[in-house]
Design a protein around this motif. Structure first.
Motif, PDB file in Angstrom:
ATOM      1  N   THR A   1      72.114 -73.526 -60.843  1.00 33.04           N
ATOM      2  CA  THR A   1      73.124 -74.235 -61.633  1.00 33.04           C
ATOM      3  C   THR A   1      73.943 -75.155 -60.746  1.00 33.04           C
ATOM      4  O   THR A   1      74.235 -76.305 -61.112  1.00 33.04           O
TER       5      THR A   1
ATOM      6  N   GLN B   1      73.220 -74.227 -69.841  1.00 30.98           N
ATOM      7  CA  GLN B   1      72.775 -72.868 -70.116  1.00 30.98           C
ATOM      8  C   GLN B   1      73.368 -72.389 -71.452  1.00 30.98           C
ATOM      9  O   GLN B   1      72.651 -71.910 -72.317  1.00 30.98           O
TER      10      GLN B   1
ATOM     11  N   ASP C   1      69.571 -76.691 -67.730  1.00 26.66           N
ATOM     12  CA  ASP C   1      69.848 -75.408 -67.091  1.00 26.66           C
ATOM     13  C   ASP C   1      69.349 -74.270 -67.979  1.00 26.66           C
ATOM     14  O   ASP C   1      69.903 -74.024 -69.037  1.00 26.66           O
ATOM     15  N   GLU C   2      68.294 -73.606 -67.543  1.00 25.91           N
ATOM     16  CA  GLU C   2      67.673 -72.506 -68.263  1.00 25.91           C
ATOM     17  C   GLU C   2      67.482 -72.817 -69.756  1.00 25.91           C
ATOM     18  O   GLU C   2      68.001 -72.117 -70.616  1.00 25.91           O
TER      19      GLU C   2
HETATM   20 MG   LIG Z   1      72.785 -70.599 -63.498  1.00 27.86          MG
END
Ligand SMILES: [Mg+2]
Ligand SMILES: Nc1ncnc2c1ncn2[C@@H]1O[C@H](COP(=O)(O)OP(=O)(O)OP(=O)(O)O)[C@@H](O)[C@H]1O
Lengths: 265, 263
Positions: B51, B93, B177-178
């Protein structure tokens, strides 16, 4: 890290002890020898309670109570409206979130916070005394006397609410190229709005109370009528007026929850 | 520096960028280059700095040292605005939408870097570029949600709103992010196909943190492995065997002691 936390804990304990000490000391300043309740007052109080059954309900007096309530409500609403108009921009600056340069933003924020503190540290009655001297017993006097301290209160709370919104959505807006002011418009404001509205309505209730006691400087309205009736010991009239007062606050409360509900759905 | 062909292919050039939070070195000095057409997967266990790296690339946080060039310009230290928004876009995320706003305004927020202040203001009352938002939502299959309050949407729908915002923003480098961490395997494939399409075309690239070697091999061209803020490997996706992957994620005890003592 651990050491610092421990120190914080200790200083918090110290503060608690100190406050407890101050409280105990304050008890010693009360004069405990005489009776705490004035015995003659009890009879008068029971008399006052008894006149609730029934309160004064003649159409003429109800009309008077209604127009007095209306006047007080109008003062409160006008005062709060002005306070929102002043408090909102000041709150934005006080939050320190909209300046391009952090340095000037922070400087401005501190200055505005000082101004807000000064505004609210002076009671509305004191402002009223000042404004009566300037403008006489006019509506302007009441509205300004209410608006100034309430701007100080609202500005401070708005500023805090702007800063308490979750950081994630703000970061995402910045990543989309939004300037601080746009982040305020699209992020801070919509996220803080429900709390801001709720708090403003709560302050409107307080402002009704404040508008009523403007009678102390001679302003007409619900408080003024209460004062007159009390003076003549007409407790049944006082009760009627108090019920109107409660009714207004309940109405504002209902209005507030309706507005907030419509905002959520 | 001469601008030969390969230089201009480089969308993103990071030279020795690093970041610490207090005493935690979230990212050790890192060099990397991302060229157009690449799809880069970031891998690494929790806390390895994925991140942090994405935020650095997005310009959301500034590196302690080093230099970051986006399309040849040092935009990392510039204020937000049109140019930067057109270069990098990030999907988080947690989708990081404004829950209180209608879907439409969250999507249009992708335009805030381009609009004048006045336009940004009136758009809250009379939505601007409405058609762009409608098209993006239609592509994501949630056109009917346009007036819904964003907090009323399901997690998957919110993610689609966030991607629609990214479409409207139109940035060249898409950072994610993810993006599939909360999706079932079928939806994960869908999502990565959407992101691939979004970052496809000339002059574009995708960087996403991902935890599945299968998805890396299927959807990405290159994999960067991070551990404790250090670059472990930077290899073509086809070379990511399960063994390489396990070594990145499963620290055995002796290795853990070395890494722990190294800090
Ligand atoms: Mg992260
Ligand atoms: N804002 C911050 N303040 C302090 N420490 C931070 C901050 N952001 C990240 N860190 C630390 O930096 C390190 C790397 O964090 P980062 O969020 O980049 O990891 P990650 O690889 O994204 O992990 P995950 O897979 O759990 O999301 C962690 O040790 C984390 O605690």
């Amino acid at each position: 890290m651990g050491g610092r936390e421990l120190k914080l804990l200790e200083s918090r304990r110290l503060l608690t002890l100190l406050l407890a000490g101050v409280f105990l000391w304050s008890l010693s300043t009360v004069d405990w020898r005489g009776p705490i309740i004035h015995t003659g007052g009890l009879a008068a109080f029971l008399d006052f309670l008894a006149s609730l059954f029934p309160p004064e309900l003649s159409p003429g007096f109800l009309g008077l109570a209604l127009s007095a309530s209306w006047q007080t409500l109008a003062y409160a609403v006008a005062g709060i409206t002005l306070a929102v108009l002043i408090g909102f921009p000041l709150g934005v600056i006080a939050s320190g979130s909209v300046s391009g340069s952090i340095r000037t933003g922070l400087g401005l924020a501190v200055a505005v916070r000082l101004i807000l503190a000064a505004m609210r540290s002076i009671h509305e009655l004191v402002w009223a005394v000042l404004f009566v001297a300037a403008f006489g017993l006019s509506s302007l006097t009441v509205i300004l006397a209410l608006a100034l301290p309430y701007s100080g209160i609202l500005g401070r709370i708005y500023g805090e609410l702007f800063n308490q919104v979750p950081e994630g959505p703000l970061r995402a807006l910045r990543a989309s190229g939004a300037s601080p002011f746009r982040v305020l418009l699209y992020g801070r404001l919509p996220m803080a709005l429900p709390d801001m509205l709720g708090y403003t309505f709560y302050r409107l209730e307080c402002a009704i109370r404040s508008a009523a006691i403007m009678s102390f400087v001679g302003i007409r309205g619900l408080g003024y009528e209460i004062q007159l009736s009390l003076h003549d010991l007409l407790f049944d009239q006082v009760w009627t007026l108090l019920l109107f007062m409660v009714g207004m606050v309940v109405l504002v409360d209902m209005w507030s929850s309706r507005v907030r509900r419509s905002l959520v759905s | 520096m001469s601008m030969n062909k390969s230089d201009s292919d480089h969308l993103l050039v990071a030279t020795g960028i690093s970041k610490s939070f207090g005493r935690v070195e979230a990212l050790a000095p890192l060099n990397m280059t991302i060229s157009q057409g690449e799809r880069v997967a970031l891998a690494g266990p929790s806390g390895s700095g994925k991140t942090t790296l994405l935020y650095l690339l997005a310009g959301i946080i500034q590196p302690d040292a080093g230099e970051l060039l986006l399309a040849g310009q040092n935009l990392a230290r510039q204020r937000p605005g049109k140019e930067k928004a057109g270069l990098v876009g990030l999907i988080h995320q947690q989708y990081d939408l404004v829950p209180h706003l209608p879907v439409l305004h969250n999507v249009l927020a992708g335009r805030l870097g381009q609009w004048s202040l006045f336009r940004s203001m009136i758009s809250l009352v009379w939505p601007q570029d409405r058609q762009v938002a409608e098209e993006a939502l239609a592509q994501m299959g949630i056109a009917d949600k346009i007036h819904e309050r964003t907090s009323h949407l399901s997690g998957g729908e919110q993610q689609r709103v966030a991607i629609a915002r990214l479409m409207v923003q139109g940035s060249r480098v898409i950072l994610a992010d993810e993006p599939v961490s909360s999706l079932d395997p079928v939806r994960a494939d869908d999502m990565l196909e959407i992101l691939t399409a979004l970052a496809g075309g000339s002059g574009r690239a995708l960087v996403a943190s991902i935890h599945s070697p299968r998805l890396m091999r299927k959807h990405f061209t290159r994999v960067i492995g991070l551990r404790e803020g250090h670059l472990e490997f930077d290899i073509p996706a086809a070379e990511v065997t399960d063994r390489v992957f396990e070594r990145l994620y499963d620290l055995d005890q002796s290795e853990a002691a070395v890494w722990g003592g190294g800090n």
